[in-house]
Every structure is written in structure tokens, then in C-alpha cells.
Design a protein around this motif. Structure first.
Motif, PDB file in Angstrom:
ATOM      1  N   THR A  87       0.758  -1.746  -0.089  1.00  0.00           N
ATOM      2  CA  THR A  87       0.229  -0.200  -0.243  1.00  0.00           C
ATOM      3  C   THR A  87       1.097   1.021   0.115  1.00  0.00           C
ATOM      4  O   THR A  87       0.584   1.790  -0.599  1.00  0.00           O
ATOM      5  CB  THR A  87      -1.202  -0.265   1.402  1.00  0.00           C
ATOM      6  OG1 THR A  87      -1.572  -1.244   1.481  1.00  0.00           O
ATOM      7  CG2 THR A  87      -1.668   0.821   1.055  1.00  0.00           C
ATOM      8  N   PHE A 122      -3.547   7.433  -4.309  1.00  0.00           N
ATOM      9  CA  PHE A 122      -4.579   8.093  -4.326  1.00  0.00           C
ATOM     10  C   PHE A 122      -5.231   8.624  -4.029  1.00  0.00           C
ATOM     11  O   PHE A 122      -4.062  10.604  -4.077  1.00  0.00           O
ATOM     12  CB  PHE A 122      -4.144   7.150  -2.348  1.00  0.00           C
ATOM     13  CG  PHE A 122      -3.978   5.581  -2.292  1.00  0.00           C
ATOM     14  CD1 PHE A 122      -3.868   4.415  -3.153  1.00  0.00           C
ATOM     15  CD2 PHE A 122      -3.918   5.760  -1.006  1.00  0.00           C
ATOM     16  CE1 PHE A 122      -3.928   3.002  -3.685  1.00  0.00           C
ATOM     17  CE2 PHE A 122      -3.393   3.672  -1.202  1.00  0.00           C
ATOM     18  CZ  PHE A 122      -3.122   2.609  -1.802  1.00  0.00           C
ATOM     19  N   LEU A 139     -12.823   5.281  -6.291  1.00  0.00           N
ATOM     20  CA  LEU A 139     -11.372   4.591  -6.008  1.00  0.00           C
ATOM     21  C   LEU A 139     -10.901   4.327  -7.723  1.00  0.00           C
ATOM     22  O   LEU A 139     -11.632   4.330  -8.245  1.00  0.00           O
ATOM     23  CB  LEU A 139     -12.032   3.437  -5.726  1.00  0.00           C
ATOM     24  CG  LEU A 139     -12.164   4.292  -4.143  1.00  0.00           C
ATOM     25  CD1 LEU A 139     -12.616   3.339  -3.107  1.00  0.00           C
ATOM     26  CD2 LEU A 139     -12.253   5.315  -2.621  1.00  0.00           C
ATOM     27  N   THR A 147     -18.596   5.333  -3.196  1.00  0.00           N
ATOM     28  CA  THR A 147     -18.276   5.189  -4.607  1.00  0.00           C
ATOM     29  C   THR A 147     -18.701   5.926  -5.497  1.00  0.00           C
ATOM     30  O   THR A 147     -19.416   6.115  -6.976  1.00  0.00           O
ATOM     31  CB  THR A 147     -18.031   4.122  -5.513  1.00  0.00           C
ATOM     32  OG1 THR A 147     -18.724   3.326  -5.401  1.00  0.00           O
ATOM     33  CG2 THR A 147     -16.935   3.848  -4.556  1.00  0.00           C
ATOM     34  N   LEU A 157      -7.788  -1.214  -0.190  1.00  0.00           N
ATOM     35  CA  LEU A 157      -8.906  -0.867   0.705  1.00  0.00           C
ATOM     36  C   LEU A 157      -9.178  -2.005   1.749  1.00  0.00           C
ATOM     37  O   LEU A 157      -9.616  -2.000   3.036  1.00  0.00           O
ATOM     38  CB  LEU A 157     -10.167  -0.922  -0.114  1.00  0.00           C
ATOM     39  CG  LEU A 157     -11.459  -0.757   0.937  1.00  0.00           C
ATOM     40  CD1 LEU A 157     -11.084   0.665   2.168  1.00  0.00           C
ATOM     41  CD2 LEU A 157     -12.594  -0.909  -0.089  1.00  0.00           C
ATOM     42  N   GLU A 162      -6.827   1.860  -4.942  1.00  0.00           N
ATOM     43  CA  GLU A 162      -7.171   1.603  -4.364  1.00  0.00           C
ATOM     44  C   GLU A 162      -8.345   1.572  -3.371  1.00  0.00           C
ATOM     45  O   GLU A 162      -7.954   0.507  -2.187  1.00  0.00           O
ATOM     46  CB  GLU A 162      -8.417   3.566  -3.771  1.00  0.00           C
ATOM     47  CG  GLU A 162      -7.799   4.326  -4.055  1.00  0.00           C
ATOM     48  CD  GLU A 162      -8.258   5.712  -4.957  1.00  0.00           C
ATOM     49  OE1 GLU A 162      -7.675   7.115  -4.087  1.00  0.00           O
ATOM     50  OE2 GLU A 162      -9.053   5.893  -5.870  1.00  0.00           O
ATOM     51  N   VAL A 168      -9.167   6.558   0.326  1.00  0.00           N
ATOM     52  CA  VAL A 168      -9.430   5.090   0.844  1.00  0.00           C
ATOM     53  C   VAL A 168      -9.396   4.817   2.328  1.00  0.00           C
ATOM     54  O   VAL A 168      -9.644   4.353   2.706  1.00  0.00           O
ATOM     55  CB  VAL A 168      -8.106   4.345   0.080  1.00  0.00           C
ATOM     56  CG1 VAL A 168      -6.648   4.649   0.232  1.00  0.00           C
ATOM     57  CG2 VAL A 168      -8.969   3.165  -0.012  1.00  0.00           C
TER      58      VAL A 168
END
Length: 179
Positions: free
Chosen positions: A79, A86, A161, A156, A169, A165, A124
Motif C-alpha cells: 500500500t 491515491f 476509487l 463511490t 481498501l 485504491e 481510501v
């Protein structure tokens, strides 16, 4: 009343929660105060970047500590190197069962309160904590994961996203849970 004190909710309440969360993130885009330029609250996932062994030692159970280490490593390897991809902005940072006000029939969200942990971070991360609390609030129900799906669906509608992302999540949800 706070959502925590409800018991039963309208079927669409958690989709509405996702929508409201997305709307809050959009509304905060135009808000600025110098306080938030460098503020990072204690619950922010950003603080996990440099977590030390000493800080992990507060997890007493060796098995639990190993799980947290595994999740942290996944966060750090899968990540953090993608964070530049992001969406970033001001987030509420603590949308949980104590900060969601609903009407008496629990079918409408009247307010989100407690902006003490508002800060600049990744959207996120905001979605992850909101989904986590929706799931935890309903963990006694057999289909409790569907509440997270509802939050995602509502959110969303306002904040799309990207694939990175979406991939991050579940990792972020697990990390928030281990925190």
C-alpha cells in the motif's frame, strides 16, 4: 440518536452512510485552516508507516502481535508505495457508531458529529474506517459483511476509487481493525 443505540436499521441506511461520507469528503475539499496543514490524529493510518517493535509490544498476545505484524507488513509493502496514486484531501477521520446521528426510525442520517480527528489523508483511509465500523456494528448478524458493501456502494457514488485504491481498501480495513 446515535446509531450505536439503534438495534435495527432501515435496509439502505449504510448505503446512505457511504453517500454522506463521500459528500463530507467533497465538502471538505474547499475548507482550509492552517491547523490542519500538519495535524495527524492518533488513529491515522499514516502513523503506521514507522511503527516500531516497542510500539507493537503493547499487543500482549504473541499470536495477535504476529497477526498485526503480518497486516502491517502487507500495508507497508502493498500500500505505502502506491499512496502517490491515491486521492488525497481532508477527511473526517473517525466516522464510527458513536458519531453517526440517525432519526428515530433509523432510516435517515441526520448528522455526522465529532470532527476532532479531521485531517488531511487519503480518501481510501476514510472509506476503510467507515466500512470497518459498519461491519463491527453488525458483527452479530450472519450477513454482516454486506454492511461494508453498502457503505462502499454509497461512497463511490461521490468519490470514485481507482484500481490501486480498491486493491488497498481491504488491507486498510484490516490495519484499522488491528489498531
Amino acid at each position: 440518536k446515535i446509531i450505536f443505540s439503534c438495534g435495527e436499521y432501515a435496509p439502505n441506511l449504510f448505503e446512505l452512510l457511504g453517500e454522506v461520507t463521500g459528500q463530507i469528503n467533497i465538502a471538505l475539499q474547499t475548507f482550509h485552516h492552517s491547523f490542519y496543514d500538519n495535524y495527524i490524529p492518533p488513529w491515522s493510518l499514516s502513523l503506521f508507516i514507522n511503527l516500531t517493535e516497542e510500539e507493537l509490544s503493547v499487543v500482549d498476545c504473541v499470536e495477535h502481535r504476529a497477526i498485526v505484524k503480518k497486516i502491517l507488513k502487507q500495508f507497508q509493502t502493498d500500500t505505502l508505495d502506491k499512496c502517490h496514486l491515491f486521492q488525497y484531501g481532508k477527511i473526517h477521520g473517525d466516522i464510527n457508531e458513536q458519531n453517526i446521528i440517525v432519526n428515530n426510525s433509523a432510516d435517515t442520517i441526520s448528522a455526522i458529529i465529532d470532527y476532532e480527528d479531521c485531517h488531511c489523508s487519503y480518501y481510501v483511509f476514510e472509506l476503510a474506517i467507515t466500512i470497518l465500523y459498519a461491519i463491527l456494528l453488525n458483527e452479530h448478524k450472519p450477513d454482516y459483511f454486506c454492511y461494508g458493501e453498502q457503505v462502499f456502494k454509497g461512497y463511490t457514488k461521490y468519490i470514485q476509487l481507482n484500481n490501486d485504491e480498491i486493491y488497498a481498501l481491504p488491507i486498510c480495513i484490516k490495519l484499522h481493525y488491528s489498531h
